[in-house]
Design a protein around this motif. Structure first.
Motif, PDB file in Angstrom:
ATOM      1  N   SER A 109      12.708  46.990 164.190  1.00 50.90           N
ATOM      2  CA  SER A 109      12.613  48.441 164.417  1.00 50.90           C
ATOM      3  C   SER A 109      13.230  48.816 165.753  1.00 50.90           C
ATOM      4  O   SER A 109      13.958  49.813 165.858  1.00 50.90           O
ATOM      5  CB  SER A 109      11.145  48.897 164.402  1.00 50.90           C
ATOM      6  OG  SER A 109      10.572  48.711 163.147  1.00 50.90           O
ATOM      7  N   ALA A 110      12.940  48.011 166.782  1.00 55.99           N
ATOM      8  CA  ALA A 110      13.494  48.279 168.112  1.00 55.99           C
ATOM      9  C   ALA A 110      15.007  48.097 168.106  1.00 55.99           C
ATOM     10  O   ALA A 110      15.746  48.929 168.635  1.00 55.99           O
ATOM     11  CB  ALA A 110      12.853  47.359 169.158  1.00 55.99           C
ATOM     12  N   ARG A 111      15.471  47.005 167.501  1.00 56.00           N
ATOM     13  CA  ARG A 111      16.908  46.721 167.490  1.00 56.00           C
ATOM     14  C   ARG A 111      17.682  47.809 166.745  1.00 56.00           C
ATOM     15  O   ARG A 111      18.749  48.216 167.146  1.00 56.00           O
ATOM     16  CB  ARG A 111      17.164  45.352 166.856  1.00 56.00           C
ATOM     17  CG  ARG A 111      18.605  44.910 166.946  1.00 56.00           C
ATOM     18  CD  ARG A 111      19.025  44.754 168.408  1.00 56.00           C
ATOM     19  NE  ARG A 111      20.433  44.504 168.517  1.00 56.00           N
ATOM     20  CZ  ARG A 111      21.344  45.439 168.776  1.00 56.00           C
ATOM     21  NH1 ARG A 111      20.986  46.687 168.956  1.00 56.00           N
ATOM     22  NH2 ARG A 111      22.609  45.117 168.864  1.00 56.00           N
ATOM     23  N   ALA A 112      17.094  48.312 165.652  1.00 50.52           N
ATOM     24  CA  ALA A 112      17.722  49.398 164.893  1.00 50.52           C
ATOM     25  C   ALA A 112      17.478  50.740 165.561  1.00 50.52           C
ATOM     26  O   ALA A 112      18.094  51.731 165.179  1.00 50.52           O
ATOM     27  CB  ALA A 112      17.178  49.428 163.466  1.00 50.52           C
ATOM     28  N   ASN A 113      16.581  50.744 166.543  1.00 53.53           N
ATOM     29  CA  ASN A 113      16.191  51.966 167.248  1.00 53.53           C
ATOM     30  C   ASN A 113      15.778  53.045 166.242  1.00 53.53           C
ATOM     31  O   ASN A 113      16.223  54.181 166.286  1.00 53.53           O
ATOM     32  CB  ASN A 113      17.311  52.454 168.157  1.00 53.53           C
ATOM     33  CG  ASN A 113      16.775  53.215 169.359  1.00 53.53           C
ATOM     34  OD1 ASN A 113      15.572  53.434 169.487  1.00 53.53           O
ATOM     35  ND2 ASN A 113      17.668  53.633 170.235  1.00 53.53           N
ATOM     36  N   ALA A 114      14.883  52.631 165.331  1.00 49.93           N
ATOM     37  CA  ALA A 114      14.493  53.462 164.201  1.00 49.93           C
ATOM     38  C   ALA A 114      13.039  53.929 164.352  1.00 49.93           C
ATOM     39  O   ALA A 114      12.107  53.181 164.041  1.00 49.93           O
ATOM     40  CB  ALA A 114      14.661  52.682 162.901  1.00 49.93           C
ATOM     41  N   LEU A 115      12.867  55.142 164.823  1.00 52.81           N
ATOM     42  CA  LEU A 115      11.533  55.700 164.989  1.00 52.81           C
ATOM     43  C   LEU A 115      10.739  55.718 163.679  1.00 52.81           C
ATOM     44  O   LEU A 115       9.558  55.353 163.681  1.00 52.81           O
ATOM     45  CB  LEU A 115      11.601  57.099 165.598  1.00 52.81           C
ATOM     46  CG  LEU A 115      10.243  57.779 165.841  1.00 52.81           C
ATOM     47  CD1 LEU A 115       9.408  56.973 166.828  1.00 52.81           C
ATOM     48  CD2 LEU A 115      10.454  59.205 166.340  1.00 52.81           C
ATOM     49  N   PRO A 116      11.323  56.101 162.540  1.00 47.78           N
ATOM     50  CA  PRO A 116      10.534  56.097 161.302  1.00 47.78           C
ATOM     51  C   PRO A 116       9.946  54.720 160.984  1.00 47.78           C
ATOM     52  O   PRO A 116       8.801  54.618 160.555  1.00 47.78           O
ATOM     53  CB  PRO A 116      11.526  56.539 160.225  1.00 47.78           C
ATOM     54  CG  PRO A 116      12.537  57.343 160.971  1.00 47.78           C
ATOM     55  CD  PRO A 116      12.666  56.665 162.312  1.00 47.78           C
ATOM     56  N   ALA A 117      10.709  53.679 161.204  1.00 47.80           N
ATOM     57  CA  ALA A 117      10.202  52.321 160.955  1.00 47.80           C
ATOM     58  C   ALA A 117       9.047  52.008 161.905  1.00 47.80           C
ATOM     59  O   ALA A 117       8.014  51.476 161.491  1.00 47.80           O
ATOM     60  CB  ALA A 117      11.321  51.299 161.104  1.00 47.80           C
ATOM     61  N   ALA A 118       9.205  52.351 163.164  1.00 44.38           N
ATOM     62  CA  ALA A 118       8.140  52.099 164.142  1.00 44.38           C
ATOM     63  C   ALA A 118       6.881  52.882 163.782  1.00 44.38           C
ATOM     64  O   ALA A 118       5.763  52.364 163.895  1.00 44.38           O
ATOM     65  CB  ALA A 118       8.619  52.468 165.544  1.00 44.38           C
ATOM     66  N   LEU A 119       7.046  54.106 163.322  1.00 42.97           N
ATOM     67  CA  LEU A 119       5.892  54.935 162.968  1.00 42.97           C
ATOM     68  C   LEU A 119       5.175  54.435 161.718  1.00 42.97           C
ATOM     69  O   LEU A 119       3.984  54.715 161.534  1.00 42.97           O
ATOM     70  CB  LEU A 119       6.311  56.393 162.785  1.00 42.97           C
ATOM     71  CG  LEU A 119       6.739  57.117 164.063  1.00 42.97           C
ATOM     72  CD1 LEU A 119       7.235  58.523 163.728  1.00 42.97           C
ATOM     73  CD2 LEU A 119       5.598  57.160 165.079  1.00 42.97           C
ATOM     74  N   LEU A 120       5.869  53.716 160.852  1.00 41.21           N
ATOM     75  CA  LEU A 120       5.240  53.175 159.649  1.00 41.21           C
ATOM     76  C   LEU A 120       4.458  51.890 159.914  1.00 41.21           C
ATOM     77  O   LEU A 120       3.632  51.489 159.093  1.00 41.21           O
ATOM     78  CB  LEU A 120       6.286  52.920 158.558  1.00 41.21           C
ATOM     79  CG  LEU A 120       6.748  54.145 157.794  1.00 41.21           C
ATOM     80  CD1 LEU A 120       7.879  53.772 156.838  1.00 41.21           C
ATOM     81  CD2 LEU A 120       5.596  54.763 157.025  1.00 41.21           C
TER      82      LEU A 120
END
Length: 159
Positions: A109-120
């Motif tokens: 999630s961090a590497r993709a810098n993807a907030l939706p993934a982090a929030l899930l």
């Protein structure tokens, strides 16, 4: 699930394979981010955190897997557990495989810098806790009794 004779199966009856739960949440978050990119970290921090978290998660998970194999018990939660493993990472967390998967998920999630993934991730952890970990704990308490309760008293569930 039983065998049709009213007996309960010798496994914890988890809701789904844990890797599938983590992968499903991560895939949903990454897909959502692809449709609507929402970064949540500065680019440098995203790069600095991502791969180290993934590597740490892989290392912890493989170490836990190795200790389960060494103890001669099943890793697959759909098969009977034959031993309480308390060596290696099981000396400081009862769930090193799930902690490892959490680190991998966080790193990706961090590497993709993807907030939706982090929030899930909290929702994924909720499903894993309720649908996997608590079922495994009930199963282990029933199967190993005091031996598991002593282990559970000494070692934290997560970290």
């Amino acid at each position: 699930m039983g065998d049709g004779n009213g007996e309960r199966a010798d496994n914890p009856g988890v809701v789904a394979p844990p890797p599938l739960i983590f992968a499903g949440g991560l895939a949903a978050g990454l897909l959502t981010n692809r449709l609507r990119p929402t970064p949540f970290l500065p680019r440098g921090l995203s790069r600095a955190l991502g791969w180290p978290l993934v590597v740490a998660g892989l290392a912890l998970g493989l170490w836990g897997f190795r200790e389960m194999r060494r103890a001669g018990t099943n890793v697959d939660p759909y098969h009977p557990t034959t031993a309480i493993v308390d060596r290696g990472p099981y000396g400081f967390t009862r769930n090193p495989l799930y902690v490892g998967m959490t680190l991998i998920y966080s790193g990706l999630s961090a590497r993709a810098n993807a907030l939706p993934a982090a929030l899930l991730l909290p929702a994924v952890l909720h499903v894993v806790d309720r649908g996997v970990v608590k079922r495994e704990e009930r199963y282990l308490e029933g199967k190993f009794g005091d031996e598991y309760l002593r282990y559970k008293g000494r070692v934290r569930r997560w970290i």
